[in-house]
Design an enzyme around this catalytic site. Structure first.
Site, PDB file in Angstrom:
ATOM      1  N   ARG A  96      41.694  44.925  25.474  1.00 37.48           N
ATOM      2  CA  ARG A  96      41.349  45.611  26.728  1.00 37.48           C
ATOM      3  C   ARG A  96      39.834  45.770  26.792  1.00 37.48           C
ATOM      4  O   ARG A  96      39.211  45.602  27.822  1.00 37.48           O
ATOM      5  CB  ARG A  96      42.048  46.977  26.824  1.00 37.48           C
ATOM      6  CG  ARG A  96      41.518  47.823  27.978  1.00 37.48           C
ATOM      7  CD  ARG A  96      42.397  48.996  28.409  1.00 37.48           C
ATOM      8  NE  ARG A  96      43.188  49.601  27.380  1.00 37.48           N
ATOM      9  CZ  ARG A  96      42.721  50.438  26.430  1.00 37.48           C
ATOM     10  NH1 ARG A  96      41.450  50.777  26.412  1.00 37.48           N
ATOM     11  NH2 ARG A  96      43.530  50.931  25.520  1.00 37.48           N
TER      12      ARG A  96
ATOM     13  N   TYR B  94      36.810  44.667  55.027  1.00 38.99           N
ATOM     14  CA  TYR B  94      38.081  44.117  54.552  1.00 38.99           C
ATOM     15  C   TYR B  94      39.117  45.245  54.540  1.00 38.99           C
ATOM     16  O   TYR B  94      38.830  46.354  54.061  1.00 38.99           O
ATOM     17  CB  TYR B  94      37.882  43.546  53.140  1.00 38.99           C
ATOM     18  CG  TYR B  94      39.155  43.130  52.463  1.00 38.99           C
ATOM     19  CD1 TYR B  94      39.867  42.017  52.903  1.00 38.99           C
ATOM     20  CD2 TYR B  94      39.670  43.847  51.396  1.00 38.99           C
ATOM     21  CE1 TYR B  94      41.041  41.640  52.290  1.00 38.99           C
ATOM     22  CE2 TYR B  94      40.848  43.467  50.765  1.00 38.99           C
ATOM     23  CZ  TYR B  94      41.530  42.371  51.217  1.00 38.99           C
ATOM     24  OH  TYR B  94      42.700  41.994  50.605  1.00 38.99           O
TER      25      TYR B  94
ATOM     26  N   ASP C 218      29.735  43.177  49.031  1.00 35.48           N
ATOM     27  CA  ASP C 218      30.953  42.405  48.784  1.00 35.48           C
ATOM     28  C   ASP C 218      30.632  40.978  49.227  1.00 35.48           C
ATOM     29  O   ASP C 218      30.537  40.685  50.413  1.00 35.48           O
ATOM     30  CB  ASP C 218      32.108  43.005  49.592  1.00 35.48           C
ATOM     31  CG  ASP C 218      33.429  42.262  49.372  1.00 35.48           C
ATOM     32  OD1 ASP C 218      33.393  41.076  48.973  1.00 35.48           O
ATOM     33  OD2 ASP C 218      34.495  42.860  49.630  1.00 35.48           O
TER      34      ASP C 218
ATOM     35  N   LYS D 220      39.370  34.385  45.729  1.00 30.95           N
ATOM     36  CA  LYS D 220      39.049  33.546  46.887  1.00 30.95           C
ATOM     37  C   LYS D 220      38.249  32.312  46.463  1.00 30.95           C
ATOM     38  O   LYS D 220      38.757  31.496  45.742  1.00 30.95           O
ATOM     39  CB  LYS D 220      38.328  34.396  47.941  1.00 30.95           C
ATOM     40  CG  LYS D 220      38.945  35.790  48.142  1.00 30.95           C
ATOM     41  CD  LYS D 220      40.339  35.752  48.740  1.00 30.95           C
ATOM     42  CE  LYS D 220      41.089  37.076  48.678  1.00 30.95           C
ATOM     43  NZ  LYS D 220      40.409  38.236  49.225  1.00 30.95           N
TER      44      LYS D 220
END
Ligand SMILES: *Cc1c(COP(=O)(O)O)cnc(C)c1O
Length: 381
Positions: free
Chosen positions: A46, A98, A170, A195
């Site tokens: 992690r 978004y 972003d 994306k």
């Protein structure tokens, strides 16, 4: 190194134990120590994983940053950025954000005391006036989704800095190939690597890049403490996707330009939102801060009806009706009922998300096939 080489080489070393040219997928949860505390830089997966580390180093280089921090999704990455703030702090964000980002701010972080203002960021002077001493973060998205508005990153970063606010961009829509916000004065860049970075519609992953050590330390702390980390296989897929980022985005930009021109001439099409048009209000800024105009565009219909838009979207064959963007395949979507479904109608109409607005993520197929597909679909209405 130029970005076309960075995508392939930055942070990538042949595997020292085998010489494998591709970064191995380190599918492990823990690492053996020879005596307590004596390890090779990795203790528990992690906290750190070599496949993830390669991706983080690569992404930092692509954005001309110093530190890359990866998360299990773009939203998890955004959540970690918002955790830099304290209750009572204010974030100012673009008003055609978004949908998922809007939801995370208003439905999750607002409950923990975050104040948010959503404003039109097309005029930097108007943004500067809204920034107060309580404003701790300015959240920019450009080009915006789905209206393809352009926000002047350098101008807003300048006025936000004067007030001491952290500037976040972003950069999902542009990708690091088209736009590098840190060079324009931003403090933090966010990517939904789902994306363009991944580029093949086969993975969900988020990333944050910064040059600032103190911000990076807090982000790494949250990455480990909260634990929304991506698995090594997902990191590998994104690393692999990034190697062709420039080639894919170049082709998507070329195709989008032709599709935008075709739609603009079509009698059944209302407005076409594409920053590559000279008539687009953000065209000059886009030319300055981006390498090209991107593979995304939106349009609405002269007959602004939901049924008409639905007919077009269910008639295309090559443009698949699906959420998401930035993959090799072209996608078509309906913001009002899909990505922006969680934004109240009154709010979405204010920013231009009409009932018939259709968003395209133009892929890298042959553009003639894409245009023929739209032509057939538009004759259906
Ligand atoms: C998809 C997207 C996100 C969210 O990323 P996920 O990987 O889906 O969590 C954030 N911002 C923008 C602009 C996006 O398109």
């Amino acid at each position: 190194m130029k970005i076309e080489s960075k995508v392939i080489h930055a942070g990538i070393e042949p595997d020292p134990s085998t010489g494998a040219i591709m970064t191995p997928i380190f599918q492990t949860s823990t690492y053996v120590q020879s005596s307590p505390g004596d390890h090779k830089g990795f203790e528990y997966a992690r906290t750190g994983n070599p496949t993830r580390k390669a991706l983080e180093t690569n992404l930092a280089a692509l954005e001309n940053g110093k530190y890359g921090v990866c998360f299990s999704s773009g939203m998890a990455a955004m959540d970690a950025i918002l955790q830099l703030l304290d209750p009572g702090d204010e974030v100012i964000a673009t008003n055609d954000l978004y949908g998922g980002s809007y939801r995370l701010i208003t439905k999750v972080h607002a409950r923990y005391g975050l104040n948010a203002k959503f404003i039109d960021m097309s005029k930097p002077t108007a943004v500067a006036r809204k920034i107060s001493k309580n404003t701790k973060m300015v959240w920019i998205e450009t080009p915006t989704n789905p209206m393809l508005n352009i926000v002047n990153i350098a101008a807003i970063a300048k006025s936000a800095k004067r007030k001491g606010a952290i500037v976040v961009v972003d950069n999902t829509f542009a990708s690091p190939y088209l736009q590098n916000p840190l060079d324009l004065g931003a403090d933090i860049v966010l990517h939904s690597a789902t994306k363009y970075l991944g580029g093949h519609s086969d993975v969900i992953l988020g990333a944050v890049v910064t040059k600032k050590k103190e911000l990076a330390e807090q982000l790494f702390f949250t990455q480990n403490a909260v634990g929304a980390v991506p698995g090594p296989q997902d990191c590998f897929l994104v690393l692999r996707g990034i190697k062709t980022l420039h080639v894919r985005v170049d082709r998507a930009c070329k195709n989008a330009k032709k599709v935008a021109k075709y739609l603009d001439r079509h009698p059944k099409v209302g407005r076409v939102y594409y920053p590559g048009f000279k008539s687009h209000p953000g065209h000059e800024i886009a030319k300055k801060q981006m390498r090209d105009f991107g593979g995304m565009l939106s349009f609405d219909l002269v007959d602004d009806k939901l049924d008409a838009a639905h007919k077009v979207m269910s008639s295309t064959k090559m443009f698949a009706l699906a959420e998401s963007l930035g993959g090799v395949e072209s996608l078509i979507g309906h913001p009002a009922s899909m990505t922006h479904g969680s934004i109240p109608k009154k709010e979405r109409l204010k920013v231009g998300i009409t009932d018939s607005l259709i968003r395209l993520s133009v892929g890298i197929e042959h553009v003639d096939d894409l245009i023929a597909d739209l032509e057939t679909a538009l004759t259906e209405i």
